[in-house]
Design an enzyme around this catalytic site. Structure first.
Site, mmCIF file in Angstrom:
data_model
loop_
_atom_site.group_PDB
_atom_site.id
_atom_site.type_symbol
_atom_site.label_atom_id
_atom_site.label_comp_id
_atom_site.label_asym_id
_atom_site.label_seq_id
_atom_site.Cartn_x
_atom_site.Cartn_y
_atom_site.Cartn_z
ATOM 1 N N GLY A 15 0.820 -1.209 0.000
ATOM 2 C CA GLY A 15 0.000 0.000 0.000
ATOM 3 C C GLY A 15 0.852 1.256 0.000
ATOM 4 C CB THR A 41 3.110 -8.264 5.424
ATOM 5 O OG1 THR A 41 3.339 -7.580 6.650
ATOM 6 C CG2 THR A 41 2.596 -9.658 5.720
ATOM 7 C CB CYS A 42 2.480 -8.468 0.193
ATOM 8 S SG CYS A 42 2.208 -9.275 -1.377
ATOM 9 C CB CYS A 47 1.171 -12.652 -0.718
ATOM 10 S SG CYS A 47 0.170 -11.546 0.270
ATOM 11 C CE LYS A 50 0.063 -17.663 0.282
ATOM 12 N NZ LYS A 50 -0.951 -16.958 1.037
ATOM 13 C CE1 TYR A 177 -7.684 -15.375 3.007
ATOM 14 C CE2 TYR A 177 -8.749 -14.757 5.050
ATOM 15 C CZ TYR A 177 -8.669 -14.692 3.669
ATOM 16 O OH TYR A 177 -9.571 -13.954 2.969
ATOM 17 C CB ILE A 178 -1.783 -17.622 8.559
ATOM 18 C CG1 ILE A 178 -1.814 -16.272 7.828
ATOM 19 C CG2 ILE A 178 -0.362 -18.044 8.881
ATOM 20 C CD1 ILE A 178 -1.157 -15.120 8.548
ATOM 21 C CD GLU A 181 -3.012 -19.135 2.573
ATOM 22 O OE1 GLU A 181 -2.023 -18.518 3.022
ATOM 23 O OE2 GLU A 181 -3.794 -18.636 1.732
ATOM 24 N NE ARG A 198 -10.641 -18.783 19.053
ATOM 25 C CZ ARG A 198 -10.354 -17.583 19.498
ATOM 26 N NH1 ARG A 198 -9.808 -17.438 20.691
ATOM 27 N NH2 ARG A 198 -10.589 -16.514 18.771
ATOM 28 N NE ARG A 204 -14.635 -17.126 14.100
ATOM 29 C CZ ARG A 204 -14.651 -15.798 14.153
ATOM 30 N NH1 ARG A 204 -15.736 -15.137 13.814
ATOM 31 N NH2 ARG A 204 -13.577 -15.125 14.543
ATOM 32 N N GLY A 290 -3.949 -14.970 14.343
ATOM 33 C CA GLY A 290 -4.412 -13.641 13.959
ATOM 34 C C GLY A 290 -3.309 -12.602 13.915
ATOM 35 C CG ASP A 331 -2.963 -5.841 6.383
ATOM 36 O OD1 ASP A 331 -3.803 -5.705 5.471
ATOM 37 O OD2 ASP A 331 -2.221 -6.843 6.484
ATOM 38 C CB THR A 339 -1.589 -7.627 -1.151
ATOM 39 O OG1 THR A 339 -0.822 -8.126 -0.073
ATOM 40 C CG2 THR A 339 -0.706 -6.830 -2.079
ATOM 41 C CG HIS A 463 -16.512 -31.134 -22.633
ATOM 42 N ND1 HIS A 463 -16.880 -31.554 -21.382
ATOM 43 C CD2 HIS A 463 -16.305 -32.258 -23.378
ATOM 44 C CE1 HIS A 463 -16.901 -32.871 -21.362
ATOM 45 N NE2 HIS A 463 -16.550 -33.326 -22.541
ATOM 46 C CD GLU A 468 -17.321 -29.401 -18.898
ATOM 47 O OE1 GLU A 468 -18.218 -29.356 -19.750
ATOM 48 O OE2 GLU A 468 -16.357 -30.176 -18.962
HETATM 49 P P1 NDP Z 1 -7.377 -15.074 10.915
HETATM 50 O O1 NDP Z 1 -8.053 -14.003 11.658
HETATM 51 O O2 NDP Z 1 -7.844 -15.469 9.560
HETATM 52 O O3 NDP Z 1 -7.351 -16.403 11.796
HETATM 53 C C1 NDP Z 1 -6.923 -16.408 13.121
HETATM 54 C C2 NDP Z 1 -7.249 -17.765 13.695
HETATM 55 O O4 NDP Z 1 -6.705 -17.890 14.988
HETATM 56 C C3 NDP Z 1 -8.755 -18.000 13.822
HETATM 57 O O5 NDP Z 1 -9.001 -19.335 13.491
HETATM 58 C C4 NDP Z 1 -9.011 -17.709 15.300
HETATM 59 O O6 NDP Z 1 -10.100 -18.416 15.808
HETATM 60 C C5 NDP Z 1 -7.732 -18.239 15.910
HETATM 61 N N1 NDP Z 1 -7.392 -17.614 17.183
HETATM 62 C C6 NDP Z 1 -7.330 -16.296 17.471
HETATM 63 N N2 NDP Z 1 -6.942 -16.114 18.744
HETATM 64 C C7 NDP Z 1 -6.749 -17.343 19.266
HETATM 65 C C8 NDP Z 1 -6.342 -17.811 20.548
HETATM 66 N N3 NDP Z 1 -6.057 -16.977 21.539
HETATM 67 N N4 NDP Z 1 -6.267 -19.135 20.739
HETATM 68 C C9 NDP Z 1 -6.553 -20.001 19.739
HETATM 69 N N5 NDP Z 1 -6.933 -19.618 18.517
HETATM 70 C C10 NDP Z 1 -7.028 -18.296 18.277
HETATM 71 O O7 NDP Z 1 -5.855 -14.640 10.916
HETATM 72 P P2 NDP Z 1 -4.614 -15.120 10.091
HETATM 73 O O8 NDP Z 1 -3.475 -14.798 10.973
HETATM 74 O O9 NDP Z 1 -4.773 -16.495 9.573
HETATM 75 O O10 NDP Z 1 -4.624 -14.129 8.843
HETATM 76 C C11 NDP Z 1 -4.683 -12.711 9.065
HETATM 77 C C12 NDP Z 1 -5.229 -12.023 7.851
HETATM 78 O O11 NDP Z 1 -4.248 -12.034 6.822
HETATM 79 C C13 NDP Z 1 -6.439 -12.698 7.248
HETATM 80 O O12 NDP Z 1 -7.628 -12.248 7.831
HETATM 81 C C14 NDP Z 1 -6.344 -12.328 5.795
HETATM 82 O O13 NDP Z 1 -7.057 -11.145 5.592
HETATM 83 C C15 NDP Z 1 -4.865 -12.122 5.566
HETATM 84 N N6 NDP Z 1 -4.301 -13.252 4.803
HETATM 85 C C16 NDP Z 1 -4.745 -13.473 3.538
HETATM 86 C C17 NDP Z 1 -4.274 -14.543 2.799
HETATM 87 C C18 NDP Z 1 -4.786 -14.785 1.426
HETATM 88 O O14 NDP Z 1 -5.386 -13.882 0.847
HETATM 89 N N7 NDP Z 1 -4.626 -15.984 0.885
HETATM 90 C C19 NDP Z 1 -3.259 -15.439 3.350
HETATM 91 C C20 NDP Z 1 -2.871 -15.129 4.690
HETATM 92 C C21 NDP Z 1 -3.382 -14.072 5.375
HETATM 93 P P3 NDP Z 1 -11.612 -17.886 15.659
HETATM 94 O O15 NDP Z 1 -12.053 -18.246 14.272
HETATM 95 O O16 NDP Z 1 -12.344 -18.663 16.695
HETATM 96 O O17 NDP Z 1 -11.581 -16.439 15.928
#
Ligand code: NDP
Length: 480
Positions: A15, A41-42, A47, A50, A177-178, A181, A198, A204, A290, A331, A339, A463, A468
């Site tokens: 950005g 980060t990207c 990204c 990764k 996501y992370i 992946e 959890r 989610r 997160g 972000d 990104t 096809h 398709e």
């Molecule tokens: P997310 O917010 O997607 O996921 C965080 C995960 O950690 C959730 O499953 C959450 O659970 C869990 N969590 C959070 N706190 C705790 C805790 N204290 N104990 C146990 N579990 C916990 O974050 P990410 O870090 O995976 O990714 C961050 C952002 O980066 C994404 O939102 C996305 O926008 C971006 N990203 C995009 C990608 C792509 O475009 N391909 C690839 C990687 C990242 P719960 O669901 O219960 O909250």
């Protein structure tokens, strides 16, 4: 008042760099400060590395499939140091491309941390200050660990790219996501992967049917995925708490709240106790729990910039903060953490501030992909969200593509369209398949244009392809 610069950008990620370049192209005098590596980060720890790891991790399956298609090959093994060396060479190259692009655009680069001193002044780590008519905060975010003892001994996504050697086993915490992946990547590279999430189902917020299929496919491949599970305690294996009554307990060793002497304990196998009572040892624990905006210590609140609950910069529709000369994109604002969205926010910022053309970045119908194996490509509403909102029809098909069936792989594909019953418009499209990221980019154009189900139906199939099926789903699987 004369300023040193028209624009000062803090943060050299996707950005920030785009904003600096586009603003400089209007003739503005622009500077940018980055305290770490250019690219953010990207490019450096997200990204790009990764995706290269995704490519590397897919060859294990590709080799198996090749055998099924008649190729003879000797079993091989993955050499992380060879890949890692090449990966970092590529990141170095990309970083220098970013620097060059900025230089050619006439942007002055400061390789330093910069914080806000007042609404028009930034201060560098060496105490020097410069002034700017506008300051753009594009500092991104950082991964966070949960608040449990010894969590500092766990890895976060930044660390994965720097590992000296691949672990034999890893526990991944999280279901976003992370987490998903990297579960697929590391499994493909030969690591024994266990994942604790959890909640009741991973990913989610995404379409239920899609996340269900991804979880099933991940388990099928051999990832030991546990939902409804969290980590309750962890410690270096040699400092694990002993049950009461053991010799160490009698000798007065601590039996709860293990502490670590961080340096000495880094890299040690980790003992982990889970919420389901199991105790296991892993080479590494990886927290994918997160990310949070990078706003600490930037001087934002001190000059009156309002921060939100997650300490994100609160901005209006034009990315302007509560201090008129300070804008924020990417972000650090926690709008849509992707990104391409940060890049669009950057361009809208330049239009608004430097081209006298007030432009709001569009956060509606943003396509995205999760690079699990198989991938999830998605745009628009999930079936669940759409049904809560209005009357819908859901068209959905799940099948084994002929390439996998021939190779004897059980992996299935999902194609799904969520359609508004009244307007016939496609409200959401969800694809689980190899290369779903590529497919959703194309489908996304039609959805963004307001295509109806009948527009899809009128489009002739290509096809034989997997995609398709997206134009041949004749009757709804569910309606209501
Ligand atoms: P997310 O917010 O997607 O996921 C965080 C995960 O950690 C959730 O499953 C959450 O659970 C869990 N969590 C959070 N706190 C705790 C805790 N204290 N104990 C146990 N579990 C916990 O974050 P990410 O870090 O995976 O990714 C961050 C952002 O980066 C994404 O939102 C996305 O926008 C971006 N990203 C995009 C990608 C792509 O475009 N391909 C690839 C990687 C990242 P719960 O669901 O219960 O909250």
């Amino acid at each position: 008042m004369a300023f040193d610069f028209d624009l000062f950008v803090i943060g050299g990620g996707s950005g920030g760099v785009r904003a600096a370049r586009t603003a400089a192209a209007t003739g503005a005098k622009v500077a940018l400060a980055e305290e770490s590596r250019m690219g953010g980060t990207c490019v450096i720890r997200g990204c790009v590395p990764k995706k290269l790891m995704v490519f590397a991790s897919k060859y294990a399956h590709a080799c198996d499939d090749a055998g099924a298609y008649g190729w003879s090959h000797k079993p091989g093994s993955f050499d992380w140091p060879t890949f890692r060396r090449k990966l970092h060479k590529e990141l170095d190259r990309l970083e220098s491309v970013y620097r060059e692009m900025l230089g050619k655009s006439g942007v002055k680069i400061y390789d330093s941390r910069a914080v806000l001193d007042d609404p028009h002044t930034v201060k560098f780590a060496n105490g020097r200050t410069v002034s700017a008519r506008y300051i753009l905060v594009a500092t991104g975010g950082h991964p966070v660990r949960p608040d449990i003892p010894c969590a500092e001994l766990g890895l976060v996504s930044n660390d994965i790219f720097l590992l000296e050697k691949l672990p034999k086993s890893i526990l991944i915490i999280g279901g976003g996501y992370i987490a998903c992946e990297f579960a697929c990547i590391l499994h493909g590279m030969g690591v024994e992967v266990t994942q604790y999430y959890r909640g009741a189902q991973i990913l989610r917020g995404f379409d239920d049917e899609a996340r269900g299929l991804i979880a099933e496919m991940m388990r099928d491949r051999g990832i030991d995925l546990h939902v409804g599970s969290s980590i309750v305690e962890m410690a270096p294996e040699d400092k694990r708490p002993r049950p009461h009554g053991t010799a160490s307990d009698a000798a007065g060793a601590p039996d709860t709240n293990p502490k670590s002497d961080t340096d000495e304990d880094v890299g040690k196998p980790m003992w982990v106790k889970a919420s389901n009572g199991t105790e296991r040892v892993f080479d590494h624990v990886f927290f994918a729990t997160g990310r949070r905006p990078n706003t600490s210590g930037l001087g934002l609140e001190e000059i009156g910039v309002k921060l939100g609950r997650d300490r994100q910069v609160i901005v209006d529709a034009y990315s302007q903060s509560s201090v008129p000369s300070v804008y924020a994109i990417g972000d650090v604002t926690r709008r849509v953490e992707l990104t391409p969205v940060a890049i669009r926010e950057a361009m809208a910022f330049t239009e608004t501030v430097f081209k006298d053309n007030p432009t709001k970045p569009d956060h509606d119908l943003v396509p995205s992909a999760i690079f699990t194996q198989p991938e999830l490509g998605t745009i628009g509403m999930t079936e669940e969200a759409a049904r809560d909102d209005r009357e819908i029809e859901t068209y959905s098909t799940s099948f084994r593509p002929m390439q996998h069936a021939f190779a004897g792989r059980s992996e299935r594909v999902l194609m799904k369209l969520v359609v508004c019953k009244e307007t016939r418009r496609i409200l959401g499209a969800h694809i689980v398949a190899d290369d779903a990221g590529e497919l959703i980019q194309m489908v996304g154009i039609a959805v963004k244009m307001g295509a109806t189900k009948e527009d899809f139906d009128r489009t002739c199939a290509v096809h034989p392809t997997i995609s398709e099926e997206i134009v041949t789903m004749a009757s709804p699987a569910r309606s209501g």
